[in-house]
Scaffold this active site. Structure first.
Site, PDB file in Angstrom:
ATOM      1  N   CYS A  92       0.809  -1.224   0.000  1.00  0.00           N
ATOM      2  CA  CYS A  92       0.000   0.000   0.000  1.00  0.00           C
ATOM      3  C   CYS A  92       0.843   1.275   0.000  1.00  0.00           C
ATOM      4  O   CYS A  92       0.411   2.303  -0.525  1.00  0.00           O
ATOM      5  CB  CYS A  92      -0.984   0.005   1.167  1.00  0.00           C
ATOM      6  SG  CYS A  92      -0.243  -0.123   2.799  1.00  0.00           S
ATOM      7  N   HIS A 167      -2.038   1.492   7.266  1.00  0.00           N
ATOM      8  CA  HIS A 167      -2.423   1.604   5.851  1.00  0.00           C
ATOM      9  C   HIS A 167      -2.009   2.978   5.321  1.00  0.00           C
ATOM     10  O   HIS A 167      -2.052   3.981   6.042  1.00  0.00           O
ATOM     11  CB  HIS A 167      -3.937   1.423   5.729  1.00  0.00           C
ATOM     12  CG  HIS A 167      -4.433   1.410   4.330  1.00  0.00           C
ATOM     13  ND1 HIS A 167      -3.912   0.599   3.347  1.00  0.00           N
ATOM     14  CD2 HIS A 167      -5.429   2.135   3.729  1.00  0.00           C
ATOM     15  CE1 HIS A 167      -4.556   0.805   2.204  1.00  0.00           C
ATOM     16  NE2 HIS A 167      -5.471   1.731   2.412  1.00  0.00           N
TER      17      HIS A 167
END
Length: 317
Positions: A92, A167
């Site tokens: 990510c 994230h």
């Protein structure tokens, strides 16, 4: 490790050299230590920001999964910009970076990324994610910035509420709109009208609202601005001081990145073996062990005294 992708740090030096190794020119990352629009404006031109946060595991799903928690899903935008669904763990950070790079026509991203953008242009977002995760070049460059460790657990399992899962997402202005580009979402999320001149004022409230959804004691966030390499402007105006300062930063980042690639466990083990061998050779092993025991006892006594002092102070209060 997950599917060949390793975890990398949210670090200005890591991200700067990662994009440089991908062929991108004149781009640098700057860490934002506060949500300050004035400071962000001083970094102009700003191409976007990369935001790291703790992913909310275990929370109930939204009442309407087709509605964004903040902003509005813009499904039609995927036809005109690069948006890829995240289909693999640990990718990510690089995916968020590419979400800015591949959407900025004003950046020189190099032959390889230009080719990747053209190849995936007609793909739906899920196939773009597959293409990204299967790119040998992008994965190899990404992995060169992961920390070397002999203790990496390569097994996979579903995350629980007790796990700390982080994230990365990107925010950038595209076609007159402030977009949130998160590969775990259904589509790009629009946060209203925006251009490069108003980006600093538009992005701060969006980030504040996102952070506001967490408990007040949650401080594990990181924000990196993607900006023009300051050396470009410094060279144009002959600012020798800034050039020297930025060159020194680059050298420090290179050194730190090299250290990340090395596993020092073997080195430490050999040093300890050498120290023990010297003690054995000098016949000082027993003395050394006894000295360590005495130091341990002393630290324990000091700790107990400190705890007793705190208890006495509480009783007086």
């Amino acid at each position: 490790m997950s599917g060949g992708w390793n975890t990398i740090e949210s670090d200005a030096g890591v991200f700067t050299y990662l994009v440089e190794n991908l062929g991108v020119k004149n781009v640098q990352f700057e860490e934002m230590i506060s949500l300050d629009s004035d400071y962000l404006r001083q970094l102009a031109p700003v191409y976007g920001v990369i935001f790291l946060f703790k992913y909310p595991i275990g929370q109930p799903p939204p009442d309407d999964p087709l509605q964004a928690v903040d902003g509005t899903f813009d499904h039609s935008a995927t036809e005109n910009l690069f948006f890829a669904n995240q289909v693999i763990q640990n990718a990510c950070a690089t995916q968020a970076i590419l979400s800015v790079l591949l959407n900025r026509p004003d950046l020189s991203i190099g032959h390889d990324l230009e080719e990747f953008r053209e190849f995936t242009q007609a793909f739906p977002s899920d196939l773009r994610g597959e293409a990204l995760s299967n790119s040998e070049l992008i994965r190899t460059v990404h992995n060169t910035f992961s920390r070397s460790s002999p203790f990496v657990d390569e097994s996979t399992r579903a995350a629980t509420a007790d796990d700390d899962v982080y994230h990365f997402i990107a925010y950038t202005c595209l076609q007159g709109t402030l977009y949130e580009l998160d590969g775990l979402q259904l589509a790009p999320i629009s946060h209203g009208a925006c251009d490069d001149a108003t980006f600093a004022d538009a992005i701060i409230p969006v980030l504040q609202r996102r952070i506001g959804r967490y408990p007040a004691n949650e401080i594990r966030f990181n924000l990196l601005a993607m900006i023009q390499d300051p050396r470009v402007r410094a060279q144009e105006i002959g600012d020798v001081e800034t050039l020297e300062r930025e060159e020194a930063r680059r050298e420090a980042w290179l050194w730190e990145n090299e250290l990340r690639r090395h596993n020092f466990v073997g080195f430490v083990h050999e040093v300890l073996k050498g120290v023990v061998a010297e003690k054995v050779k000098d016949g000082m092993v027993e003395e050394w062990i006894e000295e360590a025991r005495e130091k341990g006892k002393k630290r324990l006594e000091e700790r107990r005294k400190g705890q007793k002092g705190e208890e006495d102070a509480e009783m007086e209060l």
